[in-house]
Design an enzyme around this catalytic site. Structure first.
Site, PDB file in Angstrom:
ATOM      1  N   GLU A 190       8.480  -9.912 -45.166  1.00  0.00           N
ATOM      2  CA  GLU A 190       7.353  -9.084 -45.595  1.00  0.00           C
ATOM      3  C   GLU A 190       7.878  -7.871 -46.346  1.00  0.00           C
ATOM      4  OE1 GLU A 190       4.219  -9.056 -42.847  1.00  0.00           O
ATOM      5  OE2 GLU A 190       3.119  -7.456 -43.828  1.00  0.00           O
ATOM      6  N   GLU A 250       5.577  -2.379 -34.157  1.00  0.00           N
ATOM      7  CA  GLU A 250       4.325  -2.681 -34.854  1.00  0.00           C
ATOM      8  C   GLU A 250       3.162  -2.792 -33.880  1.00  0.00           C
ATOM      9  OE1 GLU A 250       4.411  -6.445 -36.830  1.00  0.00           O
ATOM     10  OE2 GLU A 250       2.774  -5.879 -38.184  1.00  0.00           O
TER      11      GLU A 250
HETATM   12  C1  RAM Z   1       0.653  -6.436 -41.507  1.00  0.00           C
HETATM   13  C2  RAM Z   1       1.468  -5.252 -41.181  1.00  0.00           C
HETATM   14  C3  RAM Z   1       1.196  -4.070 -42.062  1.00  0.00           C
HETATM   15  C4  RAM Z   1      -0.276  -3.841 -42.179  1.00  0.00           C
HETATM   16  C5  RAM Z   1      -0.963  -5.072 -42.652  1.00  0.00           C
HETATM   17  C6  RAM Z   1      -2.447  -4.939 -42.752  1.00  0.00           C
HETATM   18  O1  RAM Z   1       1.225  -7.208 -42.441  1.00  0.00           O
HETATM   19  O2  RAM Z   1       1.181  -4.914 -39.853  1.00  0.00           O
HETATM   20  O3  RAM Z   1       1.823  -2.990 -41.471  1.00  0.00           O
HETATM   21  O4  RAM Z   1      -0.549  -2.778 -43.055  1.00  0.00           O
HETATM   22  O5  RAM Z   1      -0.682  -6.144 -41.823  1.00  0.00           O
END
Ligand code: RAM
Length: 875
Positions: free
Chosen positions: A468, A745
Site C-alpha cells: 500500500e 492501524e
Molecule cells: C486503509 C488505510 C488508510 C486509510 C484508508 C481509508 O487503506 O487504513 O490509512 O486512510 O484505508
C-alpha cells in the site's frame, strides 16, 4: 537564553529549506532567529545579499517581522550563488552584529536551462512489460580541463537513480528523485561534484531501477508501468572553469547502457543483487564499454522538472540487532527492538553463488515472522555472493517496514556487528519534544515519533510495510498538527500538497490518496470523501499555524476552494452533505473487522461537520489572503451549514442523533454547537459516554484526535486523562502490553491473546491514531501557538492523571519554546522559555493569567484557591 545585552542573530534560513542548495525559488523568503535580553524587540532589520558580482545591503527596514520576510534584492538567476547576512536593531537602538551567512544556490530555474535529454537503454523498447526486466547501468566517459572551479550535477530519472563519478557515489539521497505526481512534476536534485572530478579522464555512471515510475505499486496485485515502461536518466553535469566558461556533459545518445548486478528491485518486493555480475570499474575511466548497448532519447518535458522544497530521503540512523536467535543451522531471527523503515546491511563471506535471503516483518507469530499483514509485498532481499572475502551489501532501491528479519544462508561473523538496520525517511529537522513523569505515556509518544519517521518517506504515507504505502489524504489530515510540531515537515508537505492540487479532478474531487494510482472499485474512480478530501482545506491551515507561512495558503487556496465548492454542489439545499460514499469514523473499534467504515457515528453527520469546518477554514484563509468578498461568502456558507447541522443532528437539550463519542467530539471541536449551554451539555455527555465505555477507546480515525481535546475544552480533563492512561483494549496504551514500538492501524492490530488481527488491513505502523500526541503537547505539557508561527504563545498546562511533571519544547520559527511544570504539595512550578520576537503568557488551570517576558522564567502558583501567586523569577 543568553544574558548578553547585545542581540545576536543566527544564520538566516531560506523558505523551508534545510539544505538550500539547488533551490527553485528565485526570490526565497528569509527568516532569522534572534537571541536578546528579555523585553527586547526588533524594530528594524538590514539584509546583505552578497552575490558574485555585487554585495547589496538594504537600508534599515522598519519591521518587527523576522519570519519569511520578502527577498530583498533582484531575483536569483539559475545556478546563482548568494550569501545572506542579517542584522537587527531594537527599540532601544541596540543593534546586533551581522549574523553568520546563509549560503544558498539556485538550481535550474528555467526549462531552457536543460540541455540534457531523457535517455533510456535501447533494449527496453523490446522488453516485455510483465517479463523479467533487469535494471540498467548507464555510463559516459568525458574529459575535464585542469582549471575546474566548480562542478554541479543536476539529475533526475524516470524510475530511481544513484550516481557515481569516478567510482565514487554522489550524495547520500535514497530513492531519489522521490515520488511526485510525475506527469505534472518530477523533482530533480542538485549536487556539488567539484571534488569528484579530476583533470583528464572522468566517468559518470548511473544505476537505475523501477521505483514508483514503472515498478509494481498498490494493492490487490497492484499495477506496474503506471507512468511508463521505460526507465530513463536525465543528468546534466556542468563544469565551471576559472575563466567563468562552462562545459556541460549531459545525457544524450553518446551514453552506453548495460545490465548491472541488480536482478530486480521493487519497492514492495525487495531487491535481488547478484554480486557475480558486478562490473568492477564501470563508473571509472578506462573501463571497456564496447560491449554496452546504445541508448534512446525518450520524452520528458523539461517544464515539468522542479527543484525540491524539502529535504531528501536518507539514512538517518543505524540500529544494531537487539536479539539474535538461531532458528536453524543457517537461519537467524533478528529482532532490532524497534519497528522501523529502512533496509538491512550485511557483511558476509562465502562461496560465489551462495545466496543470503533476508525477509522482513513487523511482528512474530509462534516464533516466526508473521508476513500475512504484508499482503502482496514480498519484502525479501537476496544477495548472491561474489565469493571473494568479506562482502558488505545493502539494497539500493527498496525500503521495508520491519522490526524483525529472518536471514537464511547466513555466512557472517558476529551478527551484532555484521547485521545493521539502516533507518530511512525524509531527513527533516526534529523540532518538537515531549516527556512526562509517566513512562508509558513517554513510550506512546516515542511510538508516534517512530510512526512519523517511518511514514514520512518523501510523501506522507499510511503505512510502510504492506502493498500500500500510499499518500492517504485522511491520515495526514488528522496527523498534520502533530507532525508539524515534531518535525519541520513544511517543505515536504508543501510539495505533496502541490501534487494533491495537481491531481485534484476537474470537478474538485480530491483523490483518496495522492499520487493517485488505480485502487480497485472502492477507490477508483475517486469520490469525494469527508475527512479525506478535506486535507486541501485543513492541512495548509495547520501548517500555516505552525510556520506562519501565508505563501503556502496562497498556493493551496484554489485547491481548497475547488473542494468546498464541489461539496456545496453535492450538499442538499439546507447545507447537509448527506449523500455519497463515506468512510465515516474509519476503524471505529465497533466496526466489524472486515468493514472498517461501518462505525457507529452517522457518516453524514461526520460529512456535514467536515464540510462546515472546511468552509470555515476557507473563509479564514480568504481573510488572511485579503480576499474579503470570498471570506464573507464562505463564512456565510459555513454558518448556514452549521445551522443545518444543528437542526439535523442536535436535538433539544443538546442530545445528538448519534450518541457517540465521535459525534460529540466533532461537534465540540469543529464549533458546531449553537451556544454555551449546548457545548456544556455536549461535554457532559461526552464524558458520560467515555465513562460508560469503561474509559476504553470508542473512536476511529475521525474521533480519536478530537476526543481528548474536546473533553479538556469542556472541563473534563480528568476523563481525558483516564482515557489516555487506560491499558485495556482498545486504548492508546494497550499496544504497549504487546511491546509496540510504533502506532498501530487498528486498536487491536495485535489481539489480547497475542495473535495478529485476522483483518486483511493490519498495519503496525500507521500514524493516524497517534494524533493524540497533539493533546500531549498542547494540554498535558501545555505548549500552544496562539497565533500563526508561534508569534504569540500560550502555555496552558492542565496537570492530571497522576502525572507529576511534564515537559515540551518546540523549535519554532522564532526560536526555542519550552515548558516544564512540576507539581509540588502546595502548588505548581512552571519553567518556561520564550524566544525573542514573541509574546507569551501562562493560562493557569484556575483561570489566572501570567504574562511572560522573553527568556527563561520560573513561575509558581498555589493549587488551592485564594492563595497569592508568588512572583515570577527570571533567569
Ligand atoms: C486503509 C488505510 C488508510 C486509510 C484508508 C481509508 O487503506 O487504513 O490509512 O486512510 O484505508
Amino acid at each position: 537564553m543568553s544574558h548578553k545585552r547585545i542581540p545576536e542573530v543566527a544564520a538566516p534560513t531560506a523558505e523551508h529549506h534545510r539544505e538550500p542548495f539547488g533551490i527553485g525559488e528565485p526570490a526565497p523568503r528569509l527568516s532569522w532567529k534572534t537571541t536578546a535580553p528579555p523585553g527586547w524587540t526588533q524594530q528594524a532589520y538590514q539584509i546583505e545579499v552578497a552575490r558574485t558580482d555585487e554585495a547589496h545591503r538594504t537600508d534599515w527596514v522598519a519591521c518587527e517581522e523576522s519570519v519569511l520576510v520578502d527577498w530583498p534584492h533582484r531575483p536569483l538567476t539559475s545556478r546563482e550563488h548568494a550569501e545572506i547576512r542579517v542584522r537587527v536593531r531594537g527599540a532601544d537602538g541596540t543593534a546586533s552584529d551581522w549574523s553568520p551567512a546563509l549560503r544558498l544556490e539556485a538550481g535550474l530555474l528555467k526549462s531552457e536551462d536543460w540541455t540534457a535529454h531523457a535517455i533510456s537503454p535501447q533494449w527496453q523498447s523490446l522488453e516485455q512489460p510483465d517479463g523479467e526486466r533487469r535494471p540498467p547501468l548507464l555510463r559516459k566517459d568525458f574529459l575535464a580541463r585542469a582549471d575546474v572551479q566548480s562542478a554541479r550535477l543536476y539529475v533526475t530519472a524516470h524510475g530511481l537513480y544513484e550516481i557515481e563519478i569516478n567510482g565514487l557515489r554522489v550524495g547520500d539521497h535514497a530513492l531519489a528523485p522521490g515520488w511526485t505526481s510525475y506527469d505534472h512534476r518530477l523533482r530533480y536534485q542538485t549536487h556539488d561534484v567539484t571534488k569528484h572530478l579530476r583533470t583528464g579522464d572522468n566517468t559518470i555512471g548511473a544505476w537505475l531501477a523501477d521505483g514508483w515510475y514503472r515498478g509494481r505499486l498498490g494493492f490487490n496485485g497492484g499495477h506496474a508501468n503506471l507512468y511508463g515502461d521505460r526507465l530513463a536518466l536525465i543528468a546534466q553535469l556542468e563544469v565551471v572553469h576559472h575563466d567563468g566558461t562552462r562545459t556541460t556533459i549531459a545525457t544524450d545518445t553518446s551514453w552506453r547502457a548495460a545490465h548491472g548486478p541488480i536482478v530486480s528491485a521493487g519497492l514492495l518486493d525487495g531487491e535481488i543483487h547478484d554480486a557475480r555480475d558486478e562490473r568492477p570499474g564501470w563508473s571509472s575511466p578506462g573501463f571497456d564499454d564496447s560491449g554496452w548497448s546504445p541508448v534512446d532519447i525518450v520524452t520528458r518535458d523539461p517544464a515539468t522538472l522542479v527543484a525540491p522544497t524539502g529535504p531528501p530521503v536518507r539514512c538517518t540512523e543505524d540500529i544494531a540487532p537487539a536479539r539474535v536467535t538461531a532458528l536453524d543451522a543457517d537461519r537467524l531471527l533478528v529482532d532490532f527492538g524497534q519497528n522501523l523503515v529502512g533496509r538491512i546491511r550485511i557483511t558476509v563471506s562465502g562461496p560465489a553463488g551462495h545466496t543470503v535471503v533476508i525477509r522482513h516483518a513487523e511482528v512474530l507469530q509462534d516464533g516466526e515472522l508473521c508476513v500475512r499483514p504484508l499482503r502482496g509485498a514480498l519484502s525479501t532481499d537476496r544477495y548472491v555472493l561474489r565469493g571473494e572475502g568479506s562482502e558488505t551489501w545493502e539494497p539500493r532501491f527498496t525500503l521495508h517496514g520491519f522490526r524483525y528479519a529472518e536471514i537464511t544462508g547466513w555466512r557472517g561473523g558476529d551478527p551484532h556487528r555484521d547485521i545493521t538496520a539502516r533507518v530511512h525517511h525524509t531527513d527533516m529537522a526534529r523540532t518538537g519534544w515531549f516527556a512526562c513523569s509517566n513512562e508509558q505515556v513517554n513510550r506512546l509518544h516515542e511510538n508516534v515519533v517512530w510512526s512519523l519517521r517511518g511514514n514520512f518517506v518523501d510523501l506522507p504515507t499510511d503505512c510502510p510495510q504492506r502493498d500500500e504505502r500510499l499518500g492517504w489524504t485522511g491520515d495526514i489530515q488528522v496527523f498534520a498538527p502533530t507532525a508539524a510540531f515534531l518535525y519541520d515537515c513544511h517543505g515536504m508537505l508543501a510539495s505533496w500538497l502541490r501534487d494533491v492540487a495537481a491531481e485534484q479532478h476537474d470537478d474538485g474531487t480530491v483523490p483518496w490518496y495522492v499520487p493517485e494510482i488505480p485502487g480497485g472499485e472502492q477507490w477508483t474512480p475517486a469520490s469525494p470523501g469527508a475527512g479525506w478530501g478535506d486535507v486541501v482545506a485543513l492541512t495548509p491551515w495547520d501548517l500555516y499555524q505552525a510556520s506562519g507561512d501565508t505563501g503556502l495558503l496562497a498556493a493551496q487556496y484554489d485547491s481548497a476552494r475547488r473542494w468546498v465548492d464541489l461539496v456545496t454542489g453535492i450538499a442538499d439545499e439546507s447545507g447537509l452533505w448527506n449523500r455519497g460514499y463515506q468512510l465515516g469514523d474509519w476503524l471505529d473499534p465497533f466496526a466489524p473487522p472486515d468493514d472498517p467504515g461501518a462505525g457507529r457515528t452517522d457518516r453524514h453527520l461526520i460529512a456535514t461537520a467536515y464540510y462546515a469546518w472546511s468552509l470555515r477554514h476557507v473563509a479564514w484563509t480568504a481573510g488572511v489572503l485579503g480576499c474579503d468578498e470570498e471570506r464573507r461568502h464562505y463564512q456565510e456558507l459555513a454558518d448556514r451549514v452549521r445551522q443545518a447541522f444543528v437542526s439535523e443532528y442536535v436535538g433539544p437539550g443538546g442530545a445528538m442523533t448519534s450518541d457517540t463519542q465521535t459525534a460529540y467530539a466533532v461537534a465540540l471541536q469543529f464549533d458546531l454547537l449553537p451556544d454555551a449551554p449546548a457545548r456544556a451539555a455536549a461535554g457532559r455527555r461526552l464524558a458520560e459516554l467515555v465513562a460508560a465505555g469503561g474509559h476504553t477507546i470508542q473512536t476511529g480515525f475521525i474521533g480519536t484526535p478530537l476526543v481528548a481535546p474536546a473533553l479538556s475544552a469542556t472541563d473534563y480533563a480528568d476523563t481525558a486523562y483516564t482515557l489516555l492512561l487506560q491499558q485495556e483494549c482498545p486504548s492508546w496504551l494497550y499496544a504497549l502490553k504487546h511491546d509496540a514500538t510504533t502506532i498501530w492501524e487498528r486498536w487491536d492490530s495485535m489481539l489480547p491473546d497475542g495473535s495478529v488481527n485476522p483483518g486483511e488491513m493490519t498495519s503496525f505502523n500507521h500514524y493516524a491514531l497517534g494524533a493524540v500526541a497533539e493533546w500531549l503537547h498542547t494540554t498535558v505539557a501545555g505548549l500552544t501557538a496562539a497565533s500563526p508561527g508561534y508569534r504569540d504563545i500560550v502555555f496552558r498546562p492542565r496537570p492530571g492523571g497522576g502525572i507529576t511533571w511534564a515537559h515540551a519544547a518546540h523549535e519554532s520559527p522564532y526560536g526555542r519554546i519550552a515548558i516544564r511544570w512540576d507539581l509540588h504539595a502546595s502548588g505548581i512550578e512552571v519553567r518556561t522559555t520564550v524566544p525573542t520576537g514573541t509574546t507569551a503568557r501562562i493560562e493557569w488551570p484556575d483561570g489566572a493569567v501570567t504574562t511572560l517576558a522573553t527568556g527563561t522564567t520560573t513561575t509558581w502558583r498555589p493549587l488551592g484557591p485564594g492563595r497569592p501567586v508568588a512572583p515570577s523569577r527570571h533567569d
